[in-house]
Write an enzyme that holds these catalytic residues in place. Structure first.
Site, PDB file in Angstrom:
ATOM      1  N   HIS A 171      40.420  41.396  47.003  1.00 22.37           N
ATOM      2  CA  HIS A 171      39.809  40.513  45.927  1.00 22.37           C
ATOM      3  C   HIS A 171      39.823  39.109  46.570  1.00 22.37           C
ATOM      4  O   HIS A 171      40.642  38.704  47.260  1.00 22.37           O
ATOM      5  CB  HIS A 171      40.752  40.737  44.721  1.00 22.37           C
ATOM      6  N   ASP A 205      42.702  32.933  38.292  1.00 18.71           N
ATOM      7  CA  ASP A 205      43.556  32.087  37.627  1.00 18.71           C
ATOM      8  C   ASP A 205      44.169  31.095  38.565  1.00 18.71           C
ATOM      9  O   ASP A 205      44.627  31.587  39.699  1.00 18.71           O
ATOM     10  CB  ASP A 205      44.364  32.777  36.635  1.00 18.71           C
ATOM     11  N   ALA A 256      47.066  34.331  41.751  1.00 17.03           N
ATOM     12  CA  ALA A 256      46.671  33.182  41.258  1.00 17.03           C
ATOM     13  C   ALA A 256      46.666  31.987  42.320  1.00 17.03           C
ATOM     14  O   ALA A 256      47.800  31.609  43.210  1.00 17.03           O
ATOM     15  CB  ALA A 256      47.729  32.535  40.178  1.00 17.03           C
ATOM     16  N   HIS A 289      37.844  53.261  38.236  1.00 16.66           N
ATOM     17  CA  HIS A 289      38.590  52.432  39.118  1.00 16.66           C
ATOM     18  C   HIS A 289      40.021  52.444  38.464  1.00 16.66           C
ATOM     19  O   HIS A 289      40.028  51.951  37.347  1.00 16.66           O
ATOM     20  CB  HIS A 289      37.751  50.989  39.021  1.00 16.66           C
ATOM     21  N   SER A 339      37.776  54.876  42.777  1.00 13.41           N
ATOM     22  CA  SER A 339      38.716  53.849  43.644  1.00 13.41           C
ATOM     23  C   SER A 339      39.970  53.605  43.248  1.00 13.41           C
ATOM     24  O   SER A 339      40.131  53.647  41.875  1.00 13.41           O
ATOM     25  CB  SER A 339      37.717  52.733  43.571  1.00 13.41           C
ATOM     26  N   HIS A 397      35.953  38.391  27.618  1.00  6.92           N
ATOM     27  CA  HIS A 397      36.822  37.450  28.247  1.00  6.92           C
ATOM     28  C   HIS A 397      37.600  36.629  27.165  1.00  6.92           C
ATOM     29  O   HIS A 397      36.909  36.019  26.368  1.00  6.92           O
ATOM     30  CB  HIS A 397      36.083  36.872  29.399  1.00  6.92           C
ATOM     31  N   ARG A 453      36.543  34.756  39.655  1.00  7.90           N
ATOM     32  CA  ARG A 453      36.825  33.225  39.510  1.00  7.90           C
ATOM     33  C   ARG A 453      38.389  32.950  39.762  1.00  7.90           C
ATOM     34  O   ARG A 453      38.888  32.269  40.580  1.00  7.90           O
ATOM     35  CB  ARG A 453      36.753  32.702  38.200  1.00  7.90           C
ATOM     36  N   GLN A 463      55.684  47.156  28.745  1.00  6.05           N
ATOM     37  CA  GLN A 463      54.765  46.420  29.640  1.00  6.05           C
ATOM     38  C   GLN A 463      53.494  46.525  29.540  1.00  6.05           C
ATOM     39  O   GLN A 463      52.827  45.361  29.611  1.00  6.05           O
ATOM     40  CB  GLN A 463      55.283  47.105  31.167  1.00  6.05           C
ATOM     41  N   PHE A 522      51.137  43.225  28.891  1.00  3.34           N
ATOM     42  CA  PHE A 522      49.984  43.068  29.658  1.00  3.34           C
ATOM     43  C   PHE A 522      48.917  42.727  28.943  1.00  3.34           C
ATOM     44  O   PHE A 522      47.854  41.771  29.021  1.00  3.34           O
ATOM     45  CB  PHE A 522      49.939  44.239  30.378  1.00  3.34           C
TER      46      PHE A 522
END
Length: 276
Positions: free
Chosen positions: A67, A99, A42, A256, A6, A139, A97, A202, A206
């Site tokens: 999403h 941000d 966000a 993915h 995916s 997380h 959830r 980058q 990230f």
């Protein structure tokens, strides 16, 4: 062996970006992806762009998967969004959830992704296949690894069908996460999220922001290449190809790819794997 894939895109911000993404998608469709997901900014800041891009993907004959993040949202806004997705022919959602934009308080009627999954199931039954986020390296806001595992299991118990991980470069973290779930009796498939390496600064920026660990040897090698873009891309393809091979050999159900709206790096990794 057939490997299921995916792809993930983000909504373009300009007409030029939209044209470029259309060209990128056409190249990546050669991989016969199971679906293409589209991120949601966000606080829902890109929600119209998300839906527009998903509609285009569906119109091109592929499964478009939005999403959907719930922080800062109300039940009414989520209900309207679900209706729009159904109308667009969407069968899958990545339920998050999310941000909030900086400067916002929590707000909204949802605290956790598990609340969103519960609400989607109450509103739409089994219409949508629901994927949720998984964090093999924990997380960054979790109180502990155990609390993070509990949070994933809560999403599964609320009705999630699959997990998609934050990207990582340590296969052992993924296998340990899956093993911990199986030990708890959770058989839900967990799909590894793969980040191609194309740009050293980058990637490191990230990764520092989202808590993804770049192994010290990878970080050192990337930094040693300086501005040699070709060397960074070749080394990056080596690292990510080896990671994917190990994941697939170890039983990962599919891959993915976080494409960053580019095609070359993803295609190169899959070429090296013998898939593209």
């Amino acid at each position: 062996m057939t490997t299921s894939l995916s792809l993930e895109f983000f909504p373009p911000k300009t007409p030029e970006g939209a044209d470029k993404l259309r060209a990128v998608r056409q190249k990546l469709y050669a991989l016969a992806p199971e679906y293409c997901s589209v991120t949601f900014g966000a606080g829902g800041s890109t929600q119209e762009g998300t839906l527009d891009t998903v509609r285009e993907i569906v119109g091109e004959g592929y499964a478009g998967v939005p999403h959907l993040s719930c922080i800062g949202q109300t039940k009414d806004t989520i209900r309207q969004r679900l209706a729009s997705y159904r109308d667009a022919g969407v069968k899958r959602i990545v339920a998050l959830r999310g941000d909030l934009p900086s400067g916002y308080g929590l707000g909204g009627e949802f605290r956790y992704a598990s609340d969103l999954v519960t609400f989607i199931r109450e509103e739409t039954g089994e219409h949508f296949h629901l994927a949720v986020a998984a964090y093999p390296e924990v997380h960054p806001q979790a109180k502990s690894p155990q609390a993070d595992l509990d949070a994933f299991i809560a999403k599964v118990q609320a009705g999630a069908n699959t997990g998609i991980t934050q990207y990582f470069f340590n296969a052992d973290a993924y296998f340990r996460f899956v093993e911990d779930l199986r030990r708890r009796g959770v058989e839900t498939p967990v799909v590894p999220g793969i980040m191609p390496i194309t740009n050293s600064s980058q990637l490191l920026r990230f990764s520092d922001a989202c808590g993804a660990e770049v192994p010290r040897w990878v970080r050192s090698r990337l930094q040693s290449f300086g501005d040699d873009a070709a060397a960074i891309k070749d080394f990056g393809a080596d690292v990510v190809t080896a990671l994917c091979r190990r994941l697939l050999d170890g039983g990962a159900p599919s891959l993915h790819f976080y494409t960053l709206n580019q095609s070359v790096a993803t295609l190169e990794v899959l070429r090296r794997l013998g898939i593209a």
